[in-house]
Design a protein around this motif. Sequence first.
Motif, short mmCIF file in Angstrom:
data_model
loop_
_atom_site.label_atom_id
_atom_site.label_comp_id
_atom_site.label_asym_id
_atom_site.label_seq_id
_atom_site.Cartn_x
_atom_site.Cartn_y
_atom_site.Cartn_z
N ARG A 314 0.83 -1.21 0.00
CA ARG A 314 0.00 0.00 0.00
C ARG A 314 0.87 1.26 0.00
O ARG A 314 0.57 2.24 -0.69
CB ARG A 314 -0.93 -0.01 1.22
N ARG A 315 1.95 1.22 0.77
CA ARG A 315 2.86 2.37 0.81
C ARG A 315 3.52 2.59 -0.55
O ARG A 315 3.62 3.74 -1.02
CB ARG A 315 3.92 2.12 1.88
N THR A 316 3.90 1.51 -1.21
CA THR A 316 4.52 1.62 -2.53
C THR A 316 3.55 2.23 -3.54
O THR A 316 3.91 3.10 -4.34
CB THR A 316 4.98 0.24 -3.02
N LEU A 317 2.31 1.79 -3.51
CA LEU A 317 1.30 2.33 -4.41
C LEU A 317 1.03 3.81 -4.11
O LEU A 317 0.92 4.63 -5.03
CB LEU A 317 0.01 1.53 -4.30
N ALA A 318 0.96 4.16 -2.84
CA ALA A 318 0.71 5.55 -2.46
C ALA A 318 1.84 6.46 -2.94
O ALA A 318 1.59 7.58 -3.43
CB ALA A 318 0.54 5.67 -0.95
#
Length: 386
Positions: A314-318
């Motif tokens: 999720r952090r990578t996508l954000a």
Amino acid sequence: MSDHIPFLDLTLLHAPVREELHESARRVIDSGIYINGPETAAFAAELAATLGSGSVVPVSNGLDAIRLILRAYIESGRLKPGDTVIAPANTYIASVLPITEFDLNPLLVRPDLTTYGLDWQAAEEAVGEAERRGNPVKALVTVHLYGTPSWDFEVADRLRDRGILIIEDNAQAIGASLTHPATGERHHTGALGDAAAFSFYPTKNIGALGDAGAVATTDASFAATVRALANYGSTQRYHNDFIGYNCRMDELQAAMLRVKLRHLPEVTAARQARARLYSSLISHPDVTLPPELPGMEQVWHQYVVRTPRRDDLRRTLAEAGVATDIHYPLSLFSQKCYSNPGGATLQAAPGARALAEKLAAEVLSLPIATATPEEIEKTATIINSF
């Protein structure tokens, strides 16, 4: 394509029907009738026709729909405080809040890792175990989570033979359906159980421009009780048969929903196309994709992947500008309201808590409601290189 991919853009969602919504609003404003009028009656009839269900009662929201169903069964003597009600351990809290509100005894059963809804075999086992302990199950709530039907025709028939009420939480699955394996007949979710609750919260596949819900049933007498309870307990003006509520849908929301309901087939088709595109593009070994299930018409309220490295993904996508969501980050067992000493408690059938906690730690919802093919391709590329 913008560098930022929103999880959901309601303005974009409404763009194709903007003029129809404006015209419907003008019609209601000019009518001078804002509660219990022709728009609400027409929406009830149109939704009933869509479902193939006998009666629809428009109400204020999805939570109230479940509350009204349980309260109507209590008023009819089919349920009473202390009765055991089965529900899936993996669901939004609204599916369970009314159970504890009416001092019913919630027994949470493990989820099916294919549908993320109720494991029907586990539910039947829980029914047998509860009977052996002298506390028989009186009702079951199945949740068609994320837009995937959660139903087993054979188990449902056996439970009905035992006198168990079956209630559908269809808040996320309007338009979904499945085929009976023996007869080949097609059945809509929301028209499978004894009663069904709908939510038309703005983010749903068809949403109000505010809040709204509905109760569907083939039992006309039961529908009349729900309708009365939602209208101060009144069956005739100033004559109150029940200690009721004010849970009515207003005319403006009914008019908006009539527009949305007309466009449900194309909304469903668009979500299905986006889901298929995601599934064809994502190929990361640590990411579990939601399956497309044979015999089922899934409506993809959410496109939910799973990974044990959910927070990192999720952090990578954000960081790449892709907004995501988590449905849901806390299991029911971890909610503070069910951990207070002396308060309502949740019973767990074998394996229910562990699986619910696992899903809460792993699920991630990707943009689907308004995502373009280019945005889906970008999102899939980021996931595959994660």
